[in-house]
Design a protein around this motif. Sequence first.
Motif, PDB file in Angstrom:
ATOM      1  N   GLN A   1      45.782  46.239  42.323  1.00  0.00           N
ATOM      2  CA  GLN A   1      45.546  47.233  41.280  1.00  0.00           C
ATOM      3  C   GLN A   1      46.754  47.302  40.364  1.00  0.00           C
ATOM      4  OE1 GLN A   1      45.560  51.324  42.690  1.00  0.00           O
ATOM      5  NE2 GLN A   1      46.483  50.683  44.622  1.00  0.00           N
ATOM      6  N   TRP A   2      46.518  47.627  39.102  1.00  0.00           N
ATOM      7  CA  TRP A   2      47.591  47.819  38.144  1.00  0.00           C
ATOM      8  C   TRP A   2      47.025  48.497  36.906  1.00  0.00           C
ATOM      9  CZ3 TRP A   2      44.782  43.479  38.526  1.00  0.00           C
ATOM     10  CH2 TRP A   2      44.379  42.825  37.363  1.00  0.00           C
ATOM     11  N   GLN A   3      47.921  48.896  36.010  1.00  0.00           N
ATOM     12  CA  GLN A   3      47.545  49.523  34.749  1.00  0.00           C
ATOM     13  C   GLN A   3      47.933  48.606  33.597  1.00  0.00           C
ATOM     14  OE1 GLN A   3      46.272  52.819  34.159  1.00  0.00           O
ATOM     15  NE2 GLN A   3      45.935  53.094  36.354  1.00  0.00           N
ATOM     16  N   ARG A   4      47.096  48.591  32.555  1.00  0.00           N
ATOM     17  CA  ARG A   4      47.404  47.837  31.345  1.00  0.00           C
ATOM     18  C   ARG A   4      46.903  48.645  30.149  1.00  0.00           C
ATOM     19  NH1 ARG A   4      47.747  42.220  29.324  1.00  0.00           N
ATOM     20  NH2 ARG A   4      46.660  42.094  27.328  1.00  0.00           N
ATOM     21  N   ASP A   5      47.819  49.080  29.308  1.00  0.00           N
ATOM     22  CA  ASP A   5      47.468  49.849  28.113  1.00  0.00           C
ATOM     23  C   ASP A   5      46.553  51.025  28.445  1.00  0.00           C
ATOM     24  OD1 ASP A   5      48.983  48.124  26.563  1.00  0.00           O
ATOM     25  OD2 ASP A   5      47.287  46.823  26.081  1.00  0.00           O
ATOM     26  N   GLY A   6      46.877  51.720  29.526  1.00  0.00           N
ATOM     27  CA  GLY A   6      46.122  52.907  29.895  1.00  0.00           C
ATOM     28  C   GLY A   6      44.847  52.648  30.660  1.00  0.00           C
ATOM     29  N   MET A   7      44.510  51.382  30.879  1.00  0.00           N
ATOM     30  CA  MET A   7      43.296  51.042  31.619  1.00  0.00           C
ATOM     31  C   MET A   7      43.656  50.653  33.040  1.00  0.00           C
ATOM     32  SD  MET A   7      39.965  50.637  31.563  1.00  0.00           S
ATOM     33  CE  MET A   7      39.525  50.481  29.814  1.00  0.00           C
ATOM     34  N   ALA A   8      42.871  51.152  34.007  1.00  0.00           N
ATOM     35  CA  ALA A   8      43.076  50.791  35.413  1.00  0.00           C
ATOM     36  C   ALA A   8      42.321  49.503  35.719  1.00  0.00           C
ATOM     37  CB  ALA A   8      42.588  51.910  36.323  1.00  0.00           C
ATOM     38  N   TYR A   9      43.009  48.551  36.335  1.00  0.00           N
ATOM     39  CA  TYR A   9      42.399  47.304  36.773  1.00  0.00           C
ATOM     40  C   TYR A   9      42.418  47.261  38.302  1.00  0.00           C
ATOM     41  CZ  TYR A   9      42.314  45.361  32.058  1.00  0.00           C
ATOM     42  OH  TYR A   9      42.037  45.136  30.736  1.00  0.00           O
ATOM     43  N   ARG A  10      41.324  46.771  38.891  1.00  0.00           N
ATOM     44  CA  ARG A  10      41.211  46.694  40.349  1.00  0.00           C
ATOM     45  C   ARG A  10      40.625  45.345  40.748  1.00  0.00           C
ATOM     46  NH1 ARG A  10      43.652  50.633  39.482  1.00  0.00           N
ATOM     47  NH2 ARG A  10      43.318  52.776  40.179  1.00  0.00           N
ATOM     48  N   ARG A  11      41.087  44.842  41.903  1.00  0.00           N
ATOM     49  CA  ARG A  11      40.498  43.650  42.514  1.00  0.00           C
ATOM     50  C   ARG A  11      40.015  44.040  43.911  1.00  0.00           C
ATOM     51  NH1 ARG A  11      45.262  40.717  40.060  1.00  0.00           N
ATOM     52  NH2 ARG A  11      44.409  39.296  38.486  1.00  0.00           N
ATOM     53  N   PRO A  12      38.817  44.561  44.038  1.00  0.00           N
ATOM     54  CA  PRO A  12      38.356  45.079  45.331  1.00  0.00           C
ATOM     55  C   PRO A  12      38.000  44.014  46.357  1.00  0.00           C
ATOM     56  CG  PRO A  12      36.630  45.280  43.687  1.00  0.00           C
ATOM     57  CD  PRO A  12      37.857  44.826  42.959  1.00  0.00           C
ATOM     58  N   LEU A  13      37.901  42.735  45.948  1.00  0.00           N
ATOM     59  CA  LEU A  13      37.449  41.681  46.861  1.00  0.00           C
ATOM     60  C   LEU A  13      38.585  40.838  47.437  1.00  0.00           C
ATOM     61  CD1 LEU A  13      34.334  40.333  44.902  1.00  0.00           C
ATOM     62  CD2 LEU A  13      34.436  42.184  46.586  1.00  0.00           C
ATOM     63  N   LEU A  14      39.836  41.247  47.236  1.00  0.00           N
ATOM     64  CA  LEU A  14      40.954  40.393  47.634  1.00  0.00           C
ATOM     65  C   LEU A  14      41.020  40.117  49.135  1.00  0.00           C
ATOM     66  CD1 LEU A  14      44.097  41.246  45.474  1.00  0.00           C
ATOM     67  CD2 LEU A  14      42.635  39.226  45.409  1.00  0.00           C
ATOM     68  N   GLN A  15      40.363  40.914  49.941  1.00  0.00           N
ATOM     69  CA  GLN A  15      40.361  40.659  51.376  1.00  0.00           C
ATOM     70  C   GLN A  15      39.010  40.141  51.867  1.00  0.00           C
ATOM     71  OE1 GLN A  15      42.494  43.424  53.920  1.00  0.00           O
ATOM     72  NE2 GLN A  15      43.303  44.505  52.133  1.00  0.00           N
ATOM     73  N   VAL A  16      38.150  39.774  50.930  1.00  0.00           N
ATOM     74  CA  VAL A  16      36.820  39.266  51.287  1.00  0.00           C
ATOM     75  C   VAL A  16      36.813  37.742  51.100  1.00  0.00           C
ATOM     76  CG1 VAL A  16      34.349  39.354  50.798  1.00  0.00           C
ATOM     77  CG2 VAL A  16      35.766  41.408  50.508  1.00  0.00           C
ATOM     78  N   PRO A  17      36.490  36.958  52.135  1.00  0.00           N
ATOM     79  CA  PRO A  17      36.464  35.490  51.992  1.00  0.00           C
ATOM     80  C   PRO A  17      35.404  35.040  50.993  1.00  0.00           C
ATOM     81  CG  PRO A  17      36.475  36.147  54.313  1.00  0.00           C
ATOM     82  CD  PRO A  17      36.210  37.383  53.520  1.00  0.00           C
ATOM     83  N   GLY A  18      35.718  33.992  50.259  1.00  0.00           N
ATOM     84  CA  GLY A  18      34.758  33.441  49.322  1.00  0.00           C
ATOM     85  C   GLY A  18      33.439  33.051  49.962  1.00  0.00           C
ATOM     86  N   PRO A  19      33.443  32.338  51.133  1.00  0.00           N
ATOM     87  CA  PRO A  19      32.166  31.978  51.762  1.00  0.00           C
ATOM     88  C   PRO A  19      31.308  33.192  52.116  1.00  0.00           C
ATOM     89  CG  PRO A  19      33.938  30.645  52.664  1.00  0.00           C
ATOM     90  CD  PRO A  19      34.591  31.688  51.809  1.00  0.00           C
ATOM     91  N   ALA A  20      31.938  34.318  52.472  1.00  0.00           N
ATOM     92  CA  ALA A  20      31.172  35.522  52.805  1.00  0.00           C
ATOM     93  C   ALA A  20      30.453  36.068  51.577  1.00  0.00           C
ATOM     94  CB  ALA A  20      32.104  36.578  53.390  1.00  0.00           C
ATOM     95  N   ILE A  21      31.076  35.943  50.418  1.00  0.00           N
ATOM     96  CA  ILE A  21      30.442  36.416  49.181  1.00  0.00           C
ATOM     97  C   ILE A  21      29.194  35.592  48.887  1.00  0.00           C
ATOM     98  CG2 ILE A  21      30.747  36.601  46.684  1.00  0.00           C
ATOM     99  CD1 ILE A  21      33.721  37.228  47.252  1.00  0.00           C
ATOM    100  N   ARG A  22      29.311  34.279  49.011  1.00  0.00           N
ATOM    101  CA  ARG A  22      28.155  33.425  48.739  1.00  0.00           C
ATOM    102  C   ARG A  22      27.050  33.630  49.773  1.00  0.00           C
ATOM    103  NH1 ARG A  22      32.379  31.916  46.424  1.00  0.00           N
ATOM    104  NH2 ARG A  22      32.450  30.583  44.575  1.00  0.00           N
ATOM    105  N   ALA A  23      27.428  33.867  51.028  1.00  0.00           N
ATOM    106  CA  ALA A  23      26.428  34.144  52.059  1.00  0.00           C
ATOM    107  C   ALA A  23      25.682  35.444  51.755  1.00  0.00           C
ATOM    108  CB  ALA A  23      27.099  34.218  53.432  1.00  0.00           C
ATOM    109  N   TRP A  24      26.410  36.433  51.254  1.00  0.00           N
ATOM    110  CA  TRP A  24      25.806  37.722  50.883  1.00  0.00           C
ATOM    111  C   TRP A  24      24.793  37.534  49.764  1.00  0.00           C
ATOM    112  CZ3 TRP A  24      26.032  41.045  46.526  1.00  0.00           C
ATOM    113  CH2 TRP A  24      25.710  42.385  46.764  1.00  0.00           C
TER     114      TRP A  24
END
Length: 318
Positions: free
Chosen positions: A144-167
């Motif tokens: 997570q971080w801020q840029r020009d007042g906007m909040a950015y998030r990466r909620p999948l950083l602990q989710v494996p890529g193969p699990a996403i495709r399986a889902w």
Amino acid sequence: MDAFAALPPALPLAVALSGGADSTALLLACVERWPGQVQAWHVHHGLQAAADDFERFCAGLCARLEVPLQVRRVDARHAPGESPEDAARQHRYAAFDALADASRAAQPIRTVLLAQHADDQVETMLLALSRGAGLRGLAAMPAQWQRDGMAYRRPLLQVPGPAIRAWLRARDERWIDDPTNVDARYTRNRIRADLLPALEAAFPQFRATFTRSAQHAAQAQQLLTELAEQDLQSVGTPPRIEALQALSMARQANLLRHWLASMHGQTPSSAQLTELLTQIAACRTRGHRIRLKVGLGHAERHGDRLLWRPGNGGTGTS
């Protein structure tokens, strides 16, 4: 796929949608969880013929989900000597800034979600290691971080890529594959094709352990940044050379990296920083001159201070 518990986003939100598996899954999960509170942002990079196909796929997906889609077209070609990946990233975030500005007139977006996952984080760490990066590089991508007042998030950083495709497959959902993702000219693709399967075989939990190491590196880097800010307050801006000399060499290097990055947007090479530290240590007389190429400009002595100026620099003399 509940990846939002640790970082619940402020609503309404936008999902950066490329049309690939990861961003498609993220958009679907968000729409299910927060119906009516989600937009999709698509950046057309103009770098390949398939880019039009990406946009058409995103438009069809968003129409089916009844999600507003905002498209921004950019020319993301890189300049000579510039990394194609870095150039595309810079253009992408500039496009996000423009989309955020446009949203303020209607339904202001409060959070932008990006779909990088655990495999992407491992690839980023391995790239950093291959370049001899320090803690900032080994910390890889922030969650997570801020840029020009906007909040950015990466909620999948602990989710494996193969699990996403399986889902996605379990839900009979389609996505579109970027043909450049199998281009062996790119180091990241070679890591994905060759190194990740080897790591999987040797260390089945490598995604979790690498992610944990990146988090440790990020925490350590935060401490170094806080120390650099404290040292910069005492040394002054621009830094006083005599005050710099009173610090250990490691603290000087830490302070200079922070000063150059935060004040001037510059990242010195290891060789440049080493030479600058050598010149600072030798600067004991009024006549000692410092003028060194650092980043895209040069560092020079001006009275009792160290300055950085844009443009071509010379070499150090004493």
